[in-house]
Design an enzyme around this catalytic site. Sequence first.
Site, PDB file in Angstrom:
ATOM      1  N   GLY A   1       0.838  -1.204   0.000  1.00 33.14           N
ATOM      2  CA  GLY A   1       0.000   0.000   0.000  1.00 33.14           C
ATOM      3  C   GLY A   1       0.872   1.254   0.000  1.00 33.14           C
ATOM      4  CB  SER A   2       0.187   4.609   1.341  1.00 27.65           C
ATOM      5  OG  SER A   2      -1.074   4.681   0.739  1.00 27.65           O
ATOM      6  CB  THR A   3       4.703   1.705   3.333  1.00 26.62           C
ATOM      7  OG1 THR A   3       4.330   0.442   2.781  1.00 26.62           O
ATOM      8  CG2 THR A   3       4.005   1.901   4.665  1.00 26.62           C
TER       9      THR A   3
END
Lengths: 83, 561
Positions: free
Chosen positions: B286-288
């Site tokens: 995801g956003s990491t």
Amino acid sequence: MVWIAVLAVLLVGVVALNVAVLRLNMQIEKLGQQRLELEAENALLESKVSSTLAPARIEQKARNGLGLVPAADPTYVELRRDR
Amino acid sequence: MSPKLVNRRIRLLFVILTIAFAATLARAAWLQGVRAEPLSRLAATQQRQTVELPARRGTIFDRNGVPLALGEQATTVYADPTQLKSARTVALAAERTLGVDAESIYPELQNRKRSFVYLERKADSTKADALRARKLPGVGFYAEERRRYPQGGVAAQVLGFAGQDNQGLAGLELSLDSSLRGKPGKETVIRDPFGRVVDVLSETAERQGRDVFLTLDHRIQAQAEVVLRETIRRWHAKAASAVVLDPRSGEVLAMAAAPNFDANRFSTTRPDYLRNRTVTDTYEPGSTFKLIPVAGAVSEALVTPQSAFTLAPSIRVADRVIHEHDPRPTVRMTVADIVAESSNVGAITLAETLGSERLAGWIDRFGFGRRTGIDFPGETPGIVLPLERWSGSTIGNLPIGHGIAVTPVQMAAAYAAVANGGVWVQPHLVEHVVGRARPTAKRKRILSPQIASQLATMLTGVVSEHGTGLAAAIPGYHVAGKTGTAAKALPDGGGYSTSKYVASFVGFVPATRPRLVILVTVDEPTTIWGGVVAAPAFQELARFALQYLEVPPDAPVSASG
């Protein structure tokens, strides 16, 4: 007669040497056993030290045994000398 | 007495002595000649004994020298059914002293065709001594080493476990087996009729197993496990994992997965709890993962942290339309804002600016799709689609951490590179094996120090009032990090779940002089957001570790004196 005496002394010496070797062997065996026992005891004590140092155990003792609570966050203050 | 009588008696005595001497000579000739070989064989078996000199398995210590796995002496108790007076008595005595089930061993003890039956392997020595005191004929004892994990569940998945014969079966016990396992010796001795050793005929000395020192710190490890357990309980999650690294050296200070297990009872543990999921399992980050297109775009000098973009509420990439996590109007955002607010549209825009080829290059440069080479068995390289198999929408998925599978340790190492001024360092668990050369961790520069510094500054924006990771903030310290919320891929390959997510947070602290990189992933929490679920876990773990390691704050409250 002298030869008989020398022979007797040599025979006694050989017997005494063998007895000493036997004694030493038995002592080595005994010390070996002792070493094994001490190693086993040492491992047991190391294991106990490690179990005792387990953070979960320390926390439980502190909470339940001593009635302690977790410390609050430390506050860091940077001191500067005014000029 | 007449001389004649005396002579007769002397002759008689002579005859008797001659007969006795002849008989003795004949017996001696019989024993020394005819019976010599079988008798010497018999004597040898009675006096000579070859015994194995057991080799101790090495101890595994944490970085402070606290034993996490070591050998303890146990006693194996066996019986020879052919020598037993009463199988029933022995079975009952074994039940009372050793706690074994009398009913299960009784039929075996009754079987006189067998001459060896284990009553209990590696029994507690005190219990075995209680049975020994009963002096039951046909019951024997010998010492054996039993592997013990004195801290129970602490680092259980990392340590792994050793089996009944002390061979490593999983984790570091398996990968370090050749070092940990010693080589037993052999000794041939002569014993006197009392069983005492009177001579040693030959001896091959045993080689003790080597001790191993890990980079783990048992206190940080234990705290990580506590935090994960609490996080699972709070958010009714399925599982959670954490990695704590020293970014300067690549040393793993903690590597935890929950639920975990007590290594002393591994045989009764669910197989999926045994895995060190931080190394063997993958997740969609995801956003990491937005760090990668941002790092690429800034490094290639296509943008600066202050470059501004006008971003619509959604973006179309091939046949897909990707929205922000929260609806918003068209806005103008800088690259720093895109990172802080975790903008999907912004990350995809940056990736499109970078282009597919260069994005693939940066994914590779950060080490995704390749094993980190951590000294732990069973590491998976993760799944990264090769450039030639990218579809039109791939550049819309990858920048937001979808369509790619990474391991927690890969992600932690990537952020550690930023924290370490742009130098990627191979994460490792073994500090050194006693008697062997210290291993050196691989290092490679993947970012310039200036770019790493810019990325770190942008990541501190995430842990701020307008960022998504405020819950990771720690008073007195600047924290840099990134939240991640990723829907889980459906097992049949038919898209993504709408209810199952992985929430994560990865960051470093103090942001200006990083000492710790911490990654927390939470699998299937009831509240899905990384900033809500994983960031507080990061904060709790980081607070503890900073205080414990006495790391000076980089954002202290100032006071005049």
